[in-house]
Design an enzyme around this catalytic site. Structure first.
Site, short mmCIF file in Angstrom:
data_model
loop_
_atom_site.label_atom_id
_atom_site.label_comp_id
_atom_site.label_asym_id
_atom_site.label_seq_id
_atom_site.Cartn_x
_atom_site.Cartn_y
_atom_site.Cartn_z
N ARG A 122 0.87 -1.18 0.00
CA ARG A 122 0.00 0.00 0.00
C ARG A 122 0.90 1.23 0.00
O ARG A 122 1.79 1.34 0.85
CB ARG A 122 -0.91 0.05 1.23
N HIS A 149 -7.46 0.86 -6.27
CA HIS A 149 -7.67 0.13 -5.01
C HIS A 149 -8.42 -1.17 -5.34
O HIS A 149 -9.59 -1.35 -4.98
CB HIS A 149 -8.48 1.02 -4.05
N GLN A 152 -10.39 -3.52 -2.77
CA GLN A 152 -11.63 -2.88 -2.32
C GLN A 152 -12.78 -3.22 -3.28
O GLN A 152 -13.92 -3.45 -2.86
CB GLN A 152 -11.43 -1.36 -2.26
N ASP A 245 -16.79 8.38 -1.24
CA ASP A 245 -15.48 8.22 -0.59
C ASP A 245 -15.09 9.59 -0.03
O ASP A 245 -15.72 10.61 -0.35
CB ASP A 245 -14.46 7.73 -1.65
N CYS A 286 -16.14 2.96 1.06
CA CYS A 286 -14.98 2.10 1.36
C CYS A 286 -14.51 2.26 2.79
O CYS A 286 -13.89 1.35 3.34
CB CYS A 286 -13.86 2.41 0.38
N ARG A 331 -14.05 -7.24 2.86
CA ARG A 331 -12.63 -7.04 2.49
C ARG A 331 -11.82 -8.29 2.84
O ARG A 331 -10.94 -8.71 2.09
CB ARG A 331 -12.04 -5.84 3.25
N1 NVA Z 1 -9.53 7.52 -1.53
C1 NVA Z 1 -9.20 7.10 -0.20
C2 NVA Z 1 -9.51 5.65 -0.01
C3 NVA Z 1 -9.23 5.13 1.36
C4 NVA Z 1 -9.56 3.68 1.51
C5 NVA Z 1 -7.74 7.39 0.08
O1 NVA Z 1 -6.90 7.07 -0.77
O2 NVA Z 1 -7.43 7.94 1.14
N1 CP Z 2 -11.13 0.89 2.76
C1 CP Z 2 -9.84 0.82 3.16
O1 CP Z 2 -8.93 0.52 2.38
O2 CP Z 2 -9.66 1.06 4.48
P1 CP Z 2 -8.26 1.20 5.23
O3 CP Z 2 -7.62 2.47 4.74
O4 CP Z 2 -8.60 1.23 6.68
O5 CP Z 2 -7.41 0.01 4.86
#
Ligand code: NVA
Ligand code: CP
Length: 348
Positions: A122, A149, A152, A245, A286, A331
């Site tokens: 990540r 992602h 997800q 989101d 998400c 998830r």
């Molecule tokens: N768009 C958000 C998704 C988090 C799961 C981010 O990248 O922070």
């Molecule tokens: N939805 C998601 O990816 O959550 P986290 O950032 O907590 O992993």
């Protein structure tokens, strides 16, 4: 052992898909049939977990989770899924590894590939996870990049299917920052699976034209329709799913908040939006979500801009229509499916 072998044969049904040894970097790399297989596998794993049926099918293997951004769901999903499958799991955050500061991604991948059977990443650019995958020699899974992602998406599709019993022909609406990792990925996921996708938000925040064009080509085959609109009423009419989101994603500077709030304040998912959708419409997110003042960032935004709720109002978030916690649970089942499918022996 016999029971394991029997159960394993049944996993994912009679589908002839074999993903052993593959990376999972973005859904664009996967066919509709392969995504279908992963969803079926996840459904099997969910049932096993709920029925208390052990499934340590990858016992003896080890995986490493590399996180350059924070996480609750993704990290925990990989950890629990890995352990349920019988694997050893190592978690590395940027503060506790050499990656980036003293060692390149390429060298890190080569080292980790000698010790582990699979690597989750990540972090920032999609190019980083693609680079890792080129050099690791073992499957690499994308746990979120700036652009995509994909794990997800499997949980989201699974949740939609659990609620409606099918995917093809579902009207799926994303409201908000349509060109963030989740917006981009949802458009791809819907195009692949024959789900109609509508992006509702300001034009500046629609996905890049190049990705839209790619998805339009994919949609021709699956029968999905892709729409983009600035009009909330028109965009959400007839929706089965309303998804949103956060307005500012991880990695973006705090300085963008003001402009982003101004762009997106008219695109909050609220009661009026849900009333305009189908009677049986569901709400998805998400997570994490800013729907109240119980978070540090939520409080800061309230102090600076006077907003009590952001992308979704608290009453929708807490309503029966909201399936966000089923989605979060999924998830784990879907990530388990991805790891099992890509790490199992080729002839299983
Ligand atoms: N768009 C958000 C998704 C988090 C799961 C981010 O990248 O922070
Ligand atoms: N939805 C998601 O990816 O959550 P986290 O950032 O907590 O992993």
């Amino acid at each position: 052992m016999y029971e394991y072998a029997f159960n394993k044969r049944r996993l994912g049904g009679i589908n002839m898909v074999n993903l052993s040894g593959r990376n999972f970097l973005k859904l664009l790399d996967y066919s509709e049939k392969e995504i279908r297989y992963l969803l079926d596998l996840a459904k099997d794993f969910k049932k096993k977990k709920h029925d208390g049926v052990e499934h340590r099918y990858l016992a003896g293997k080890n995986i490493v989770l590399l996180f350059e951004k924070t996480s609750t769901r993704t990290r925990c999903a990989f950890e629990v899924a890995g352990r349920d499958l019988g694997m050893g799991v190592t978690y590395l955050d940027p503060g506790s590894s050499q990656m980036g500061k003293k060692e390149s991604i390429e060298d890190t991948a080569k080292v980790l590939g000698r010790m582990y059977d699979g690597i989750e990443y990540r972090g920032f650019g999609q190019d980083i996870v693609e680079d890792l995958a080129k050099n690791a020699g073992v499957p690499v899974w994308n746990g979120l990049t700036n652009e995509f992602h994909p794990t997800q998406m499997l949980a989201d599709l699974m949740t939609v299917e659990e609620n409606f019993g099918y995917l093809k022909g579902i009207n799926f609406v994303f409201m908000g920052d349509g060109r963030n990792n989740v917006g981009n990925s949802l458009m791809v996921a819907c195009a692949k699976m024959g789900v109609n996708f509508t992006c509702v938000g300001p034009k500046d925040l629609w996905p890049k034209q190049e990705l839209i064009d790619t998805c339009r080509e994919i949609a021709k085959e699956s029968g999905s329709k892709l729409n983009f609109t600035t009009d909330v009423k028109e965009g959400t009419m007839g929706a089965h799913v309303i998804y949103t989101d956060v307005w500012v994603s991880m990695g973006e500077p705090d300085s963008v908040w003001e402009a982003r709030i101004n762009l997106l304040k008219d695109y909050q998912v609220n009661e009026e939006v849900m009333r305009n959708a189908n009677d049986d419409a569901i709400f998805l997110h998400c997570l994490p979500s800013f729907h109240d003042l119980k978070t540090e960032i939520g409080k800061n935004i309230y102090d600076k801009f006077g907003l009590k709720e952001m992308e979704v109002c608290d009453s929708v978030f807490a309503s029966d229509k909201s399936k966000v916690f089923d989605q979060a649970e999924n998830r784990m089942h879907t990530i388990k499916a991805v790891m099992y499918a890509t790490l199992k022996d080729k002839d299983e």
